[in-house]
Design a protein around this motif. Structure first.
Motif, short mmCIF file in Angstrom:
data_model
loop_
_atom_site.label_atom_id
_atom_site.label_comp_id
_atom_site.label_asym_id
_atom_site.label_seq_id
_atom_site.Cartn_x
_atom_site.Cartn_y
_atom_site.Cartn_z
N THR A 68 -14.76 5.49 11.05
CA THR A 68 -15.81 5.29 11.07
C THR A 68 -16.93 3.52 11.71
O THR A 68 -17.59 3.60 12.02
N PHE A 69 -16.06 3.01 10.97
CA PHE A 69 -15.65 1.73 10.92
C PHE A 69 -15.17 1.12 12.26
O PHE A 69 -15.77 0.50 12.93
N ALA B 120 -17.74 9.22 4.15
CA ALA B 120 -16.89 8.95 5.71
C ALA B 120 -17.17 7.55 5.36
O ALA B 120 -16.57 6.88 7.09
N ALA B 121 -18.03 7.42 4.83
CA ALA B 121 -18.70 5.39 5.04
C ALA B 121 -17.65 4.66 4.87
O ALA B 121 -16.93 4.16 3.33
N PRO B 122 -17.60 3.84 5.70
CA PRO B 122 -16.26 2.55 5.40
C PRO B 122 -17.25 1.69 4.85
O PRO B 122 -18.59 1.18 4.96
N ILE B 123 -16.58 0.85 3.62
CA ILE B 123 -16.95 -0.22 3.14
C ILE B 123 -16.26 -1.49 3.59
O ILE B 123 -15.30 -1.99 3.51
N ARG C 283 -10.62 8.52 7.54
CA ARG C 283 -11.74 8.69 8.06
C ARG C 283 -12.83 7.72 7.58
O ARG C 283 -14.14 7.53 8.74
N ARG C 284 -13.12 6.90 7.22
CA ARG C 284 -13.33 5.97 6.80
C ARG C 284 -13.24 4.54 8.30
O ARG C 284 -14.45 3.92 7.94
N TRP D 163 -16.92 -4.94 4.37
CA TRP D 163 -17.76 -5.68 2.77
C TRP D 163 -16.88 -7.42 3.31
O TRP D 163 -15.11 -6.85 3.09
N ARG D 164 -17.27 -8.67 3.33
CA ARG D 164 -16.58 -9.08 2.86
C ARG D 164 -16.04 -10.04 1.26
O ARG D 164 -16.67 -9.01 0.97
N THR E 68 -10.71 -2.21 5.46
CA THR E 68 -11.89 -2.43 6.59
C THR E 68 -12.57 -3.74 6.13
O THR E 68 -13.53 -3.69 5.44
N SER E 69 -11.76 -4.90 5.58
CA SER E 69 -12.35 -6.47 5.01
C SER E 69 -11.93 -7.64 5.96
O SER E 69 -12.35 -7.36 7.08
N ASP E 70 -11.64 -8.66 5.58
CA ASP E 70 -12.29 -10.20 6.10
C ASP E 70 -11.26 -10.03 7.16
O ASP E 70 -11.64 -10.45 8.15
N PRO F 221 -4.20 -2.18 5.37
CA PRO F 221 -5.13 -1.59 5.45
C PRO F 221 -6.54 -1.95 4.79
O PRO F 221 -6.10 -2.51 4.69
N TYR G 231 -12.16 -0.72 -0.77
CA TYR G 231 -11.99 -0.02 0.72
C TYR G 231 -11.34 1.62 0.55
O TYR G 231 -12.16 2.22 2.22
N GLY H 197 0.85 -1.07 -0.32
CA GLY H 197 0.38 -0.10 0.22
C GLY H 197 0.93 1.51 0.31
O GLY H 197 1.82 1.12 0.39
N GLY H 198 -0.20 2.18 -1.21
CA GLY H 198 1.10 3.72 -0.31
C GLY H 198 2.64 4.20 -1.03
O GLY H 198 3.28 4.95 -0.82
N ASP I 103 -9.16 8.34 3.69
CA ASP I 103 -9.59 6.85 3.90
C ASP I 103 -9.49 6.61 5.12
O ASP I 103 -9.92 5.77 5.64
N GLY J 10 -6.93 3.33 7.07
CA GLY J 10 -7.80 2.83 6.00
C GLY J 10 -7.07 3.55 4.32
O GLY J 10 -6.86 2.29 3.70
N LYS J 11 -5.55 3.54 5.10
CA LYS J 11 -5.08 4.09 3.27
C LYS J 11 -3.91 2.95 4.10
O LYS J 11 -2.76 2.50 4.83
N GLY J 12 -3.28 2.49 2.55
CA GLY J 12 -2.21 1.79 2.39
C GLY J 12 -0.11 2.62 2.82
O GLY J 12 -1.07 3.18 2.93
N LEU K 106 -12.11 -7.82 9.58
CA LEU K 106 -13.70 -8.49 10.61
C LEU K 106 -13.57 -9.11 11.33
O LEU K 106 -14.38 -10.00 12.86
#
Lengths: 309, 267
Positions: free
Chosen positions: B174-175, A133-136, B170-171, A138-139, B136-138, B134, A91, A59-60, B168, B21-23, B141
């Motif tokens: 929220t998570f 601002a909504a996070p996704i 910010r998301r 999801w699986r 908000t995934s599997d 980075p 994401y 990432g990044g 990112d 959220g960011k890589g 969770l």
């Protein structure tokens, strides 16, 4: 005379062994067929000639920045070519910000999403479909379904190139895209650091596993020049990506320096290829074009695709 | 393995997630440096590296390719020193070739993380830091679901100052709010670069974005860490930056973040 029931038992055992060895071969063959049926079939996107993915593993490192400037560079290089940009980072979608685009896409009569356009590039991103601002959260399965929609339920029209900005990592999204659509090639972005290169290598390996050709490696954030005294510092190391490209036998597409203007223009939604077309940073981004990017098939006049800058 | 329901996290006093959220903002770097700072402060620390696609921590701690053993209670973590003050478990240890690509879909990742979270025999720890990939995934969770039985003290969010990063993160905030994870604070990494030649400070990745984000979301701003080539080199070479460069501005920044963190964890 042997006991008939024992004889019968032997026969049954022999029969079972034979059946098993015959069966296991055809079983294996049946299993192979089942597995092949289960894998998604690669289907091109209607109207899109060439799909190029920009990925990294890490990432990044500047995938989105590179994807955006690459798409703009392709267009600047030959304005007759139509270029699209797909943000597959579900994401953390950065394309809306980088391309200064906001808003929800409209729908055509047959329910296809109309991509948003800026600087002549058609764009689609998850960022247009959700709140800032909504996070996704999801699986993997939902992500696959979303990617499918972003690929096929968009009214791309006729595109010569579709540049796909991939998310970091080597998982669901990368697999879904590679398995579902024919990818002409992958551009891998890395910084010079070993930590990034390890992930870049994994990224390249992943593409090998799914039979996507690796066009080459871009070394981003290669060097920083102090705007005050012009002293050059290799903040993230030097030449790592060049060496990796050599060791993996992939092309080294070039260095992109760490320049304040790239970040500033990205943040303000006016990418450097558009805002400073004559700058050195722009040529750094355009260099991949002159090298190994796949050419669309020649048009009716017989002229081939990408011309050298 | 003992199936009596022995809870491997029962002697872990605090669990802190390191999220972004960011890589590429420096989660693994910040996790490593915080762990080293916590150790310097006399705490027993563990790091759980659940970044399956890009496990960076083993390299940063110069742990190499150790064999991982099992005991009655589960996996034995790898200790970075003889005093066992810093323990580490990473997916990298379980792969035959650590440079191999882990190209897995969600359900497989979820299954492995479940094992990782509950089956590592940490023993007694003051703080367990969890380094995440980075997004908000599997993986995220899975970590939260498996840590539900135990307590998660909260999350440290790492960002760089630029807008694409803070957007990112910010998301991610929220998570955290939606999943009931307390936000311990925001760290702004790569905040300014001091030219080693003329000491001019260049805001390569912009400035102030982290602090603004903290204000915007009502979170604690833990501090800024500058872009320091010595820090990059230390993590590349697996050297203990906190021990090697105690005079640096980066050291002060990280120590201060560590101190604030300890206060909010009430240690």
């Amino acid at each position: 005379m042997p006991c008939p029931s024992l004889f019968l038992t032997h026969l049954v055992v022999l029969f079972c062994v034979l059946k098993h060895s015959v069966d296991s071969k055809s079983l294996q063959e049946r299993q192979r067929q089942q597995m092949a049926r289960g894998l998604p079939k690669q289907k091109p996107i209607t109207g899109v000639k060439q799909i190029i993915v920009v990925a990294s593993g890490k990432g990044g490192v500047g995938k989105s920045t590179t994807a955006v400037n690459l798409a703009l560079g392709l267009s600047a290089n030959d304005p007759s070519k139509s270029v699209g940009l797909l943000d597959a980072d579900v994401y953390g979608p950065s394309i809306p910000k980088l391309m200064n685009l906001k808003g929800s896409p409209d729908l055509t009569d047959n329910n296809l999403m109309i991509p948003l356009m800026n600087y002549g590039i058609l764009c689609m991103s998850m960022g247009f479909l959700v709140d800032d601002a909504a996070p996704i959260v999801w699986r993997g399965l939902m992500v696959m379904s979303a990617i499918e929609k972003l690929l096929r339920q968009v009214d791309w029209g006729e595109l010569d190139f579709l540049v796909v900005d991939m998310p970091p990592g080597t998982g669901d999204v990368q697999l879904s895209i590679s398995q579902n659509v024919p990818v002409a090639g992958a551009v891998i972005v890395s910084t010079p650091q070993d930590i990034a290169l390890l992930d870049a290598r994994r990224g390249a390996e992943m593409f090998n596993k799914v039979h996507v050709p690796v066009i080459g490696l871009v070394q981003n954030m290669s060097v920083f020049q102090c705007p005050n005294c012009l002293h050059q510092t290799h903040i993230f190391g030097s030449d790592g990506a060049k060496n990796l490209a050599l060791s993996m036998g992939v092309h080294f597409l070039g260095d992109v320096p760490l320049h304040l203007s790239i970040r500033e223009t990205s943040d303000s939604g006016k990418p450097v290829v558009v805002s400073a077309p004559d700058s050195a940073e722009v040529w750094a981004h355009l260099r991949p074009l002159g090298r190994q990017l796949p050419c669309p098939p020649p048009d009716d006049t017989g002229r081939a695709g990408v011309s050298r800058p | 393995r003992d199936g009596s329901g022995l809870d491997n996290l029962s002697q872990v006093r605090h669990v802190v997630l390191v999220l972004s959220g960011k890589g590429g903002v420096g989660k693994s770097t910040i996790t490593t440096e915080l762990a080293l700072a916590l150790r310097q402060a006399g705490k027993k620390v563990g790091i759980l590296d659940v970044d399956l696609c890009g496990p960076s921590i083993p390299r940063m701690l110069s742990v190499g390719r150790p064999d991982v053993h099992q005991c009655d209670a589960g996996w034995v973590p790898v200790y970075t020193d003889a005093q066992k003050s810093l323990a580490l478990m990473s997916i990298g240890f379980l792969m035959e070739d650590p440079d191999e690509a882990v190209v897995w879909r969600g359900p497989k990742k979820t299954a492995l993380i479940g094992q990782f979270v509950s089956d590592v025999s940490w023993g007694e720890l003051d703080v367990l830091l969890v380094d995440t990939p980075p997004g908000t995934s599997d993986e995220h969770l899975a970590v939260l679901e498996n840590l539900k039985k135990h307590r998660v003290d909260g999350a440290v969010l790492v960002t760089t100052p630029q807008a694409v990063s803070t957007g990112d993160v910010r998301r991610e905030i929220t998570f955290c709010k939606k999943t009931g994870v307390r936000i311990l604070g925001i760290v702004e990494n790569m905040s300014g670069f001091i030219c080693p030649h003329c000491s001019e400070c260049s805001n390569i990745f912009s400035k102030g974005g982290g602090e603004e984000l903290a204000k915007l979301t009502g979170s604690v701003f833990l501090g800024s860490v500058p872009l320091d080539p010595q820090l990059s080199t230390s993590t590349e070479e697996g050297k203990d930056f906190m021990q090697s460069f105690p005079e640096s501005a980066t050291f002060s920044a990280i120590s201060s973040i560590c101190a604030t963190l300890l206060k909010s964890l009430e240690i």
